[in-house]
Design a protein around this motif. Structure first.
Motif, PDB file in Angstrom:
ATOM      1  N   ILE A  63       0.874  -1.181   0.000  1.00  0.00           N
ATOM      2  CA  ILE A  63       0.000   0.000   0.000  1.00  0.00           C
ATOM      3  C   ILE A  63       0.908   1.225   0.000  1.00  0.00           C
ATOM      4  CG2 ILE A  63      -1.853   1.241   1.169  1.00  0.00           C
ATOM      5  CD1 ILE A  63      -2.637  -1.360   2.527  1.00  0.00           C
ATOM      6  N   ARG A  64       1.062   1.854  -1.122  1.00  0.00           N
ATOM      7  CA  ARG A  64       1.982   2.994  -1.229  1.00  0.00           C
ATOM      8  C   ARG A  64       1.361   4.268  -0.666  1.00  0.00           C
ATOM      9  NH1 ARG A  64       6.572   2.303  -3.992  1.00  0.00           N
ATOM     10  NH2 ARG A  64       6.780   0.497  -5.368  1.00  0.00           N
ATOM     11  N   GLY A  65       2.243   5.133  -0.158  1.00  0.00           N
ATOM     12  CA  GLY A  65       1.810   6.451   0.274  1.00  0.00           C
ATOM     13  C   GLY A  65       1.136   6.483   1.629  1.00  0.00           C
ATOM     14  N   HIS A  66       1.230   5.413   2.408  1.00  0.00           N
ATOM     15  CA  HIS A  66       0.556   5.353   3.699  1.00  0.00           C
ATOM     16  C   HIS A  66       1.467   4.720   4.746  1.00  0.00           C
ATOM     17  CE1 HIS A  66      -3.496   6.380   2.182  1.00  0.00           C
ATOM     18  NE2 HIS A  66      -3.126   5.715   1.096  1.00  0.00           N
ATOM     19  N   VAL A  67       1.161   4.992   5.997  1.00  0.00           N
ATOM     20  CA  VAL A  67       1.722   4.213   7.098  1.00  0.00           C
ATOM     21  C   VAL A  67       0.789   3.028   7.290  1.00  0.00           C
ATOM     22  CG1 VAL A  67       2.300   4.185   9.541  1.00  0.00           C
ATOM     23  CG2 VAL A  67       2.767   6.226   8.179  1.00  0.00           C
ATOM     24  N   TRP A  68       1.303   1.816   7.143  1.00  0.00           N
ATOM     25  CA  TRP A  68       0.429   0.653   7.129  1.00  0.00           C
ATOM     26  C   TRP A  68       1.153  -0.565   7.680  1.00  0.00           C
ATOM     27  CZ3 TRP A  68       1.205  -3.673   3.729  1.00  0.00           C
ATOM     28  CH2 TRP A  68       2.304  -3.542   2.866  1.00  0.00           C
ATOM     29  N   LYS A 100       6.291   2.529   6.426  1.00  0.00           N
ATOM     30  CA  LYS A 100       6.010   3.917   6.102  1.00  0.00           C
ATOM     31  C   LYS A 100       6.206   4.046   4.608  1.00  0.00           C
ATOM     32  CE  LYS A 100       7.038   8.698   7.382  1.00  0.00           C
ATOM     33  NZ  LYS A 100       7.856   9.589   8.248  1.00  0.00           N
ATOM     34  N   ASP A 101       5.102   4.174   3.885  1.00  0.00           N
ATOM     35  CA  ASP A 101       5.097   4.024   2.437  1.00  0.00           C
ATOM     36  C   ASP A 101       5.508   2.584   2.124  1.00  0.00           C
ATOM     37  OD1 ASP A 101       4.918   4.390  -0.257  1.00  0.00           O
ATOM     38  OD2 ASP A 101       6.470   5.912  -0.398  1.00  0.00           O
ATOM     39  N   ASN A 102       6.670   2.361   1.519  1.00  0.00           N
ATOM     40  CA  ASN A 102       7.080   0.980   1.242  1.00  0.00           C
ATOM     41  C   ASN A 102       8.337   0.596   2.001  1.00  0.00           C
ATOM     42  OD1 ASN A 102       9.024   2.426  -0.244  1.00  0.00           O
ATOM     43  ND2 ASN A 102       9.228   0.771  -1.730  1.00  0.00           N
TER      44      ASN A 102
END
Length: 238
Positions: A63-68, A100-102
């Motif tokens: 999931i790019r662009g997110h903290v996940w 955090k991002d990738n």
């Protein structure tokens, strides 16, 4: 105590999540493919793509662009890839990697596939600490939370179920690890003493140098202290 406050929140979250994972275990076993060597191989600060290139277990989609956070789609061992500080865990059913991002920035896991009897739990804890010792990790905050050992005193301490055994470790300025061993009520084995191990790994986040300057606080349940002359990282056999 300062360090135990941070542990309580993480421990409660991990216990709740593990209960959910265990409840789904039976269904998961029916669909889990037969992987010859299910491993999640990564490094803190490494990319998702690098992790997938070196891992053999399937994993959540990026999931790019997110903290996940993502998890393996099968039970898997964790292999921390580092030429100096690398180590490996047993198979884990709960293994969560934070991004955090990738980019990998945290790991939270329980290095076991079910709550363990004390003999097996101690073996896992002692082995992980021995790996860290052999690779140059240093035990931290040993005055308050000494490294755990498979001794009658430590077994009696965690058997109370009041507090968990905890040890903190640091690898230079690259990583910190928090290892916990606690009694766990397993509804599938109500007449047995079972134990849960939790492991958190990230870049250094606890300021141990500052904490060591603080005066000792009263502790009504102090953990067992090592015997005089004992060292948390004994010399490794040549």
């Amino acid at each position: 105590m300062v360090l135990r406050v941070s542990l309580s929140g993480w421990r409660g979250w991990a216990l709740l999540l593990l209960c959910t994972v265990l409840a789904l275990a039976a269904a998961r076993q029916l669909t889990q493919p037969l992987w010859d060597d299910p491993v999640i191989a990564l490094e803190i600060g490494g990319t998702y793509e690098n992790m997938m290139e070196h891992s053999t277990a399937p994993f959540s989609l990026l999931i790019r662009g997110h903290v996940w956070g993502g998890i393996p789609k099968t039970d898997a061992r964790l292999r921390v890839v580092d030429p100096q500080y690398g180590f490996e865990t047993p198979l884990a059913r709960f293994l969560s990697v934070g991004f955090k991002d990738n980019v990998v920035n945290t790991i939270r896991m329980s290095p076991q596939i079910e709550p363990l009897l004390i003999d097996d739990a101690m073996k896992v804890v002692v082995d992980l600490q021995a790996q860290w010792c052999a690779k140059g990790w240093k035990p931290m905050s040993t005055r308050r939370d000494p490294a755990m050992a498979d001794t009658p005193e430590w077994r009696a301490y965690v058997r109370q179920g009041v507090l968990s055994g905890v040890s903190y470790w640091q690898a230079g300025d690259k990583y910190q690890a928090m290892l916990s061993l606690a009694r766990f009520r397993d509804s599938r084995h109500p007449d047995q003493e079972r134990y849960l191990i939790t492991l958190a790994l990230a870049k250094p986040w606890i300021p141990f140098e500052e904490i060591e300057k603080l005066p000792d606080e009263p502790d009504h349940f102090p953990p067992p202290q090592p015997q005089k002359g004992a060292t948390p990282c004994p010399a490794q056999p040549s």
